[in-house]
Scaffold this active site. Structure first.
Site, short mmCIF file in Angstrom:
data_model
loop_
_atom_site.label_atom_id
_atom_site.label_comp_id
_atom_site.label_asym_id
_atom_site.label_seq_id
_atom_site.Cartn_x
_atom_site.Cartn_y
_atom_site.Cartn_z
N SER A 1 28.11 16.28 35.05
CA SER A 1 27.37 15.99 36.27
C SER A 1 26.61 17.20 36.80
CB SER A 1 28.36 15.43 37.32
OG SER A 1 27.69 14.95 38.45
N LYS B 1 27.25 13.09 31.82
CA LYS B 1 27.19 12.22 33.00
C LYS B 1 25.87 12.47 33.71
CE LYS B 1 29.25 11.03 37.45
NZ LYS B 1 28.01 11.23 38.21
N ASP C 1 16.18 24.18 29.88
CA ASP C 1 14.82 23.64 29.75
C ASP C 1 13.75 24.60 30.25
OD1 ASP C 1 15.96 21.42 28.69
OD2 ASP C 1 15.24 20.01 30.19
#
Length: 538
Positions: A300, A325, A311
């Site tokens: 999460s 998740k 990224d």
């Protein structure tokens, strides 16, 4: 079986129906699926429950039956939409709010007895006079020793409203009789930064256990403190962090990411649940090398941080694939004090990855981690197969994949070479905790006088100490296994030392020693050249 009057039986039904009508109205306004008619479904449910209440041969607990029905509905949605009964909600919220009302004591259950590991410094228990190794045998006159008491039951007994009193009966070493202590409950902070320390002259380490209300402020304080001590590189440990508040994760990621780069975005059924979170401030650590540690227990909000830094080519991710998740829940308070946490959107990393692992269509969601272990993923990155349709690129063109968790840049296999069934039995029987608690209590003055630096560098858990631990295990029913002991001996030696350090110097004493046994941590120390390259190319 509990007997209900007609009015008592119908009350929870009416409460549920009122909530259901509200939710279904909202669904209707937002737009129902083709051919769906939620009002007909609601009327059918009401009709069935009414017939059960009137005609069923035995008395029924309507409230329990309705709650089962709620859970059954939510199971048809996704694994993270949940209903939390009123009596469980306070404990659930306390995990995220950063504080709770209680007596402020760390305890362990040893030989079916509540044993004080340490009272919180300055907390109600320390003020009342509780000490490490005290045995709590009575709570408000009720015997709690030898009753098969559970951790949950201990929490229920010791927690309570601020200002309320609880009387504890305590057995203390050297005292023949039970000592009485009256403790006045107060607000007890829960820290989500478990440890922060300097690994060496340049590298700092911060362990984050969850993303609670206070996490971001705790994190900023930890970074400031370590930078004042000379930190130039950081290991951010998110292993086994189950997540929490998304905004705290966004704020943490923003401390590392420059400009207004994307951190995370969400996409829901309707545009009001769509959002974008970008960098907003000049962070404390935007240019220095960062390594993030993750494993299969990182979920999460932890994945938001790891995914954003990966990224944006800002940090090197080291460890094993995270949990996966990527669903966002909204808490909805219900009329009776319970709560519905309903999934309203999916979140995506800056490159466009949804990292939510598959569910539904017969997929055993809860057994996913077991399946990863069985097909070898914990031991070899080659066992992980990603579809080309889930291929994405970071800002600088590095290939990353979606479809179930964050895959680290540096994969570190699970190390089981020193594990054994015998070691597991020692831990499960609480023998390691009991031995270390007794040893540190008997030698506390000597260890404190020694100081942590001397303890870290020169204290050694001797073979004689391990033999005493083995004997304690045998008294607790753990049969000695020579092969298992020999295999786990050095690991056990280090871990006993780490637990001893925690008993004296808390987690900042524990983690520097424990991390000597962590292959992920040790591998991270070897890859700061790569992390530095990412930092310099930002």
């Amino acid at each position: 079986m509990q007997k209900n009057t007609k009015s008592a039986a119908k009350l929870p039904l009416f409460v549920f129906l009122g909530v259901a009508v509200g939710l279904l109205l909202g669904t209707t306004i937002a737009g129902s699926g083709p051919g769906s008619n939620p009002f007909n479904s609601l009327l059918k449910f009401r009709e069935i429950v009414t017939h059960i209440d009137r005609y069923y041969v035995d008395e029924v607990n309507t409230e329990s039956m309705v709650e089962d029905a709620i859970n059954g509905m939510l199971e048809k949605l996704d694994p993270h939409s949940v209903y939390i009964p009123k009596e469980e909600l306070q404990m659930s919220k306390a995990q995220l709010e950063g504080q709770f009302d209680g007596i402020g004591v760390e305890f362990n259950l040893i030989r079916d007895t509540i044993v004080v590991v340490a009272p919180l410094a300055g907390g109600p228990s320390e003020i009342a006079g509780l000490q490490p190794n005290d045995r709590i045998v009575q709570v408000d006159g009720k015997n709690v020793a030898g009753t098969n008491i559970s951790n949950k039951e201990v929490f229920n007994l010791l927690r309570g409203a601020k200002g309320s009193k609880v009387e504890l009966g305590v057995l203390r070493r050297g005292k023949d009789k039970v000592q009485k202590f009256t403790v006045v409950r107060d607000k007890i902070p829960q820290h989500s930064i478990a440890a922060s320390y300097m690994v060496n002259d340049e590298v700092g380490y911060i362990k984050v256990t969850r993303f609670a209300a206070t996490t971001y402020n705790e994190f900023r304080t930890a970074v400031d403190t370590l930078m004042a001590q000379g930190m130039q590189k950081l290991i951010l440990d998110l292993q086994d962090n189950p997540g929490g508040y998304m905004d705290r994760a966004v704020n943490m990621a923003d401390e590392f990411i420059s400009g207004n780069k994307m951190i995370v975005y969400t996409d829901g059924k309707k545009s009001r649940y769509d959002s974008q979170s970008r960098g907003q401030r000049t962070g404390r650590f935007e240019e220095q090398p960062v390594i993030v540690l993750i494993n299969e227990g990182s979920a999460s909000a932890s994945e938001i941080v790891a995914g954003a830094l990966q990224d944006n080519d800002r940090a090197l991710i080291v460890g094993r694939r995270s949990f996966g998740k990527g669903l966002v829940q909204m808490p909805i308070g219900l009329n009776d004090g319970s709560e519905l946490r309903l999934t309203i959107s999916r979140y995506y990393t800056p490159s466009g990855r949804s990292i939510q692992k598959p569910y539904g269509s017969g997929k055993e969601y809860g057994s996913d981690l077991k399946e990863r272990y069985e097909h070898g993923e914990y031991f070899s990155a080659d066992s992980i197969r990603f579809s080309d349709t889930l291929r994405y690129e970071t800002r600088k063109g590095r290939v990353v994949y979606g479809g179930g968790g964050i895959m680290p840049d540096v994969f570190v296999p699970l190390d089981t070479t020193q594990n054994s069934t015998y070691l597991s039995k020692l831990y499960l029987s609480n023998v390691v905790n009991e031995f270390t608690l007794n040893y540190t209590e008997n030698h506390r003055n000597k260890l404190v006088k020694m100081g942590y630096k001397e303890f870290y560098n020169h204290f050694r858990v001797t073979d004689a100490m391990l033999r005493d631990l083995v004997k304690l295990g045998e008294r607790e029913g753990v049969e000695f296994d020579e092969e298992g002991f020999d295999r786990s001996k050095e690991l056990l030696r280090t871990q006993v030392k780490a637990v001893m350090a925690r008993n004296i110097w808390n987690n900042n004493g524990y983690y520097p020693i424990y991390n000597q046994t962590s292959r992920i941590f040790q591998q991270a120390l070897q890859h700061f050249d790569q992390a530095a390259e990412l930092a310099s190319n930002d």
